[in-house]
Design an enzyme around this catalytic site. Sequence first.
Site, PDB file in Angstrom:
ATOM      1  N   GLY A  98       0.809  -1.211   0.000  1.00 32.45           N
ATOM      2  CA  GLY A  98       0.000   0.000   0.000  1.00 32.45           C
ATOM      3  C   GLY A  98       0.845   1.265   0.000  1.00 32.45           C
ATOM      4  O   GLY A  98       2.070   1.236  -0.120  1.00 32.45           O
ATOM      5  N   LEU A 146       1.506   3.527   2.435  1.00 34.20           N
ATOM      6  CA  LEU A 146       2.431   3.665   3.556  1.00 34.20           C
ATOM      7  C   LEU A 146       3.527   2.611   3.505  1.00 34.20           C
ATOM      8  O   LEU A 146       4.705   2.908   3.729  1.00 34.20           O
ATOM      9  CB  LEU A 146       1.670   3.571   4.877  1.00 34.20           C
ATOM     10  CG  LEU A 146       2.480   3.792   6.146  1.00 34.20           C
ATOM     11  CD1 LEU A 146       3.124   5.172   6.147  1.00 34.20           C
ATOM     12  CD2 LEU A 146       1.600   3.611   7.380  1.00 34.20           C
ATOM     13  N   ASP A 164      -2.220 -13.107   4.427  1.00 31.80           N
ATOM     14  CA  ASP A 164      -3.605 -12.668   4.536  1.00 31.80           C
ATOM     15  C   ASP A 164      -3.945 -12.601   6.024  1.00 31.80           C
ATOM     16  O   ASP A 164      -4.026 -13.629   6.696  1.00 31.80           O
ATOM     17  CB  ASP A 164      -4.516 -13.666   3.818  1.00 31.80           C
ATOM     18  CG  ASP A 164      -5.992 -13.302   3.902  1.00 31.80           C
ATOM     19  OD1 ASP A 164      -6.334 -12.328   4.616  1.00 31.80           O
ATOM     20  OD2 ASP A 164      -6.807 -13.994   3.279  1.00 31.80           O
ATOM     21  N   TYR A 177     -16.850   1.261   8.658  1.00 31.04           N
ATOM     22  CA  TYR A 177     -15.393   1.413   8.591  1.00 31.04           C
ATOM     23  C   TYR A 177     -14.848   2.000   9.888  1.00 31.04           C
ATOM     24  O   TYR A 177     -13.930   1.458  10.499  1.00 31.04           O
ATOM     25  CB  TYR A 177     -15.022   2.298   7.399  1.00 31.04           C
ATOM     26  CG  TYR A 177     -13.574   2.738   7.393  1.00 31.04           C
ATOM     27  CD1 TYR A 177     -12.548   1.818   7.220  1.00 31.04           C
ATOM     28  CD2 TYR A 177     -13.237   4.088   7.542  1.00 31.04           C
ATOM     29  CE1 TYR A 177     -11.218   2.216   7.216  1.00 31.04           C
ATOM     30  CE2 TYR A 177     -11.916   4.495   7.531  1.00 31.04           C
ATOM     31  CZ  TYR A 177     -10.908   3.564   7.371  1.00 31.04           C
ATOM     32  OH  TYR A 177      -9.609   3.973   7.365  1.00 31.04           O
ATOM     33  N   LYS A 194     -12.523   0.050  12.764  1.00 34.94           N
ATOM     34  CA  LYS A 194     -11.186   0.561  13.085  1.00 34.94           C
ATOM     35  C   LYS A 194     -11.066   0.856  14.579  1.00 34.94           C
ATOM     36  O   LYS A 194     -10.025   0.568  15.191  1.00 34.94           O
ATOM     37  CB  LYS A 194     -10.895   1.823  12.267  1.00 34.94           C
ATOM     38  CG  LYS A 194     -10.671   1.574  10.774  1.00 34.94           C
ATOM     39  CD  LYS A 194      -9.449   0.724  10.488  1.00 34.94           C
ATOM     40  CE  LYS A 194      -8.164   1.484  10.711  1.00 34.94           C
ATOM     41  NZ  LYS A 194      -6.966   0.677  10.373  1.00 34.94           N
TER      42      LYS A 194
END
Length: 291
Positions: free
Chosen positions: A11, A13, A38, A127, A131
Amino acid sequence: MKRILVIGSEGQLGNEIKIIASKIDDIEFKFTTIEELDITNNSLLEQTIKSQDFDYIINCTAYTAVDKAESEVQLADQINHGALHTIGKNAANQDTKVIHLSTDYVFDGTNHIPYKESDSPSPNSVYGKTKLDGENALLNANSESIIIRTSWLYSSFGHNFVKTMLKLGVEKSELSVIFDQVGTPTYAKDLAEVIIEIIKKDISSEIPFKKGVYHYSNEGVCSWYDFTLAIHEISEIDCDVKPIETKDYPTAAPRPQYSVMNKNKIKETYKIQIPHWRVSLKECLSELNKI
């Protein structure tokens, strides 16, 4: 030699951390992609953490499709929440310190002053909720953890708002962009540098690893509309950008209207300086021009 496991290295970052790591000789990095690891596979995740003696884990993996999360609740929860319990528990068993990335979406965006780490979270999307659940799961499972909440992440890698606005600005003569959602962009390169700095200061005993939740974005405040104007101005793109309200661009998941975060804690704790978002945007656009 200290060893760091970076989960989710493909990704924005993760790729920025790779560049920094390539210039460091006295720390060994292991980078994993979703194909290799995964994190919804608990047994594989546990085996990976146990297989080698890591001193630190940086978790860059997240389910970030904000609107799809409203219908893919179980998958979002597995990645953003369930995996964090597994990471935290197994890292604690190995005496491994964890740095995990979270989001401004843990807040509902109704504030009018920058959010502090001590403010009570109140997510209004799947989401954001997953998180927040992941934050709590990690902190409960591993006391030696740092959580960094960030916002509006972009980079020269992957898909992000900056690259989308560059593309649309060239393809279209007119764009409509939301002006009543306010926050702060974060250049992933700046965030990656801070993460590595935190680890290096801990290794050298300059500033010991100080567990807890921190906020990090670039300095300054803007709307998505302001951000788009800056992207086009710096890139010399001639496109008529019109401001619209959130109600004119409905989405499955609500967005925080105000997601500016107070960064005093991370600045004071780790003695860092944070660039203004326009300065970092110019740097990123310069990188993109080299590609």
